[in-house]
Motif scaffolding. Structure first.
Motif, PDB file in Angstrom:
ATOM      1  N   ASP A  80      73.538  76.386 -37.407  1.00  0.00           N
ATOM      2  CA  ASP A  80      74.780  77.071 -37.737  1.00  0.00           C
ATOM      3  C   ASP A  80      75.129  78.180 -36.744  1.00  0.00           C
ATOM      4  N   ASP A  81      74.115  78.906 -36.281  1.00  0.00           N
ATOM      5  CA  ASP A  81      74.412  80.030 -35.386  1.00  0.00           C
ATOM      6  C   ASP A  81      74.637  79.600 -33.936  1.00  0.00           C
ATOM      7  N   ALA A  82      74.443  78.316 -33.615  1.00  0.00           N
ATOM      8  CA  ALA A  82      74.618  77.842 -32.239  1.00  0.00           C
ATOM      9  C   ALA A  82      76.062  77.493 -31.908  1.00  0.00           C
TER      10      ALA A  82
ATOM     11  N   GLY B  98      96.048  88.536 -31.410  1.00  0.00           N
ATOM     12  CA  GLY B  98      97.097  88.305 -32.377  1.00  0.00           C
ATOM     13  C   GLY B  98      97.125  86.896 -32.933  1.00  0.00           C
ATOM     14  N   LEU B  99      96.240  86.049 -32.466  1.00  0.00           N
ATOM     15  CA  LEU B  99      96.227  84.656 -32.895  1.00  0.00           C
ATOM     16  C   LEU B  99      94.833  84.302 -33.396  1.00  0.00           C
ATOM     17  N   PRO B 100      94.633  84.280 -34.713  1.00  0.00           N
ATOM     18  CA  PRO B 100      93.294  84.001 -35.242  1.00  0.00           C
ATOM     19  C   PRO B 100      92.857  82.565 -34.952  1.00  0.00           C
ATOM     20  N   LEU B 101      91.564  82.388 -34.978  1.00  0.00           N
ATOM     21  CA  LEU B 101      90.996  81.057 -34.789  1.00  0.00           C
ATOM     22  C   LEU B 101      91.419  80.135 -35.926  1.00  0.00           C
ATOM     23  N   PRO B 102      91.759  78.894 -35.608  1.00  0.00           N
ATOM     24  CA  PRO B 102      92.075  77.935 -36.666  1.00  0.00           C
ATOM     25  C   PRO B 102      90.783  77.362 -37.249  1.00  0.00           C
ATOM     26  N   GLY B 103      90.807  77.014 -38.504  1.00  0.00           N
ATOM     27  CA  GLY B 103      89.672  76.310 -39.083  1.00  0.00           C
ATOM     28  C   GLY B 103      89.797  74.826 -38.800  1.00  0.00           C
ATOM     29  N   GLY B 104      88.693  74.125 -38.897  1.00  0.00           N
ATOM     30  CA  GLY B 104      88.728  72.678 -38.712  1.00  0.00           C
ATOM     31  C   GLY B 104      87.504  72.175 -37.984  1.00  0.00           C
ATOM     32  N   THR B 105      87.568  70.909 -37.592  1.00  0.00           N
ATOM     33  CA  THR B 105      86.458  70.256 -36.912  1.00  0.00           C
ATOM     34  C   THR B 105      86.754  70.184 -35.424  1.00  0.00           C
TER      35      THR B 105
ATOM     36  N   ARG C  97      77.868  88.378 -26.400  1.00  0.00           N
ATOM     37  CA  ARG C  97      78.238  89.436 -25.449  1.00  0.00           C
ATOM     38  C   ARG C  97      79.630  89.215 -24.856  1.00  0.00           C
ATOM     39  N   PHE C  98      80.133  87.982 -24.968  1.00  0.00           N
ATOM     40  CA  PHE C  98      81.470  87.661 -24.457  1.00  0.00           C
ATOM     41  C   PHE C  98      82.524  87.668 -25.570  1.00  0.00           C
ATOM     42  N   GLY C  99      82.096  87.998 -26.787  1.00  0.00           N
ATOM     43  CA  GLY C  99      83.014  88.054 -27.920  1.00  0.00           C
ATOM     44  C   GLY C  99      82.932  86.870 -28.862  1.00  0.00           C
ATOM     45  N   PHE C 100      82.050  85.910 -28.573  1.00  0.00           N
ATOM     46  CA  PHE C 100      81.909  84.750 -29.453  1.00  0.00           C
ATOM     47  C   PHE C 100      81.237  85.155 -30.757  1.00  0.00           C
ATOM     48  N   THR C 101      81.707  84.540 -31.847  1.00  0.00           N
ATOM     49  CA  THR C 101      81.112  84.756 -33.167  1.00  0.00           C
ATOM     50  C   THR C 101      80.814  83.395 -33.792  1.00  0.00           C
ATOM     51  N   ARG C 102      80.016  83.427 -34.824  1.00  0.00           N
ATOM     52  CA  ARG C 102      79.638  82.197 -35.522  1.00  0.00           C
ATOM     53  C   ARG C 102      80.896  81.450 -35.970  1.00  0.00           C
ATOM     54  N   ALA C 103      81.029  80.203 -35.540  1.00  0.00           N
ATOM     55  CA  ALA C 103      82.227  79.408 -35.835  1.00  0.00           C
ATOM     56  C   ALA C 103      82.364  79.107 -37.321  1.00  0.00           C
ATOM     57  N   SER C 104      81.253  78.916 -38.006  1.00  0.00           N
ATOM     58  CA  SER C 104      81.333  78.578 -39.439  1.00  0.00           C
ATOM     59  C   SER C 104      82.019  79.680 -40.236  1.00  0.00           C
ATOM     60  N   GLY C 105      81.916  80.916 -39.757  1.00  0.00           N
ATOM     61  CA  GLY C 105      82.591  82.030 -40.422  1.00  0.00           C
ATOM     62  C   GLY C 105      84.106  81.932 -40.330  1.00  0.00           C
ATOM     63  N   GLN C 106      84.585  81.103 -39.409  1.00  0.00           N
ATOM     64  CA  GLN C 106      86.023  80.877 -39.242  1.00  0.00           C
ATOM     65  C   GLN C 106      86.438  79.521 -39.807  1.00  0.00           C
TER      66      GLN C 106
END
Length: 170
Positions: free
Chosen positions: A143-145, A154-161, A124-133
């Motif tokens: 995975d969904d937690a 304008g700045l996409p999420l970076p991938g990584g750990t 509801r705050f805009g969070f999405t599944r991190a694994s998709g990024q």
């Protein structure tokens, strides 16, 4: 109990009330102790990103905390813990504190937030599944937690750990 909350950054005078909120909301003192440890960690604590939701009398009843973490080498924020006094849960106090924390982070020029939490609540705050990024952890979690949010379209999420601050112990 109205649904209009006063949100503001935590002050020194709020520290005991914030601890009481967290102790009341969780079954053990671990989360309250974590907040104390994060407050004492200059690599984790960012002034102005510990937010409270206060009732009409000005008494804090909800709390949301953002602290420094990294996604690989990219600075990010970790949303944890979030807590509301049990008698005020499901009244919007927690959502108000989270929205205020995210707005404060944006105003400080922060770009990315991760949360390990309930997958039905944080979207509801805009969070999405991190694994998709391409974002993951060094520990096994559902995975969904693990979710992530870019505060800047304008700045996409970076991938990584995700590397949490030391007090998290992960």
């Amino acid at each position: 109990m109205g649904n209009s909350w006063i949100t503001r950054a935590e002050t020194g005078a709020d520290i005991p009330a914030v601890r009481d909120i967290i102790l009341a909301a969780f079954p053990t003192p671990a989360e309250a102790d974590l907040v104390d440890a994060l407050r004492a960690d200059p690599a984790a604590w960012i002034e102005g990103l510990s937010l409270v939701a206060a009732d009409e009398a000005g008494h804090p009843v909800g709390h949301a905390l953002l602290t420094r973490c990294h996604i690989d080498a990219t600075p990010a924020l970790c949303l944890a813990p979030c807590a509301v006094r049990p008698e005020r849960q499901r009244t919007g106090a927690g959502a108000a504190a989270i929205r205020a924390a995210l707005a404060a982070a944006r105003s400080l020029g922060e770009h990315h937030v991760v949360v390990l939490g309930h997958p039905a609540y944080y979207p509801r705050f805009g969070f999405t599944r991190a694994s998709g990024q391409g974002i993951g952890l060094t520990i096994d979690v559902p995975d969904d937690a693990l979710m992530a949010l870019s505060l800047d379209a304008g700045l996409p999420l970076p991938g990584g750990t995700v590397r949490y601050a030391a007090p998290f112990g992960i």
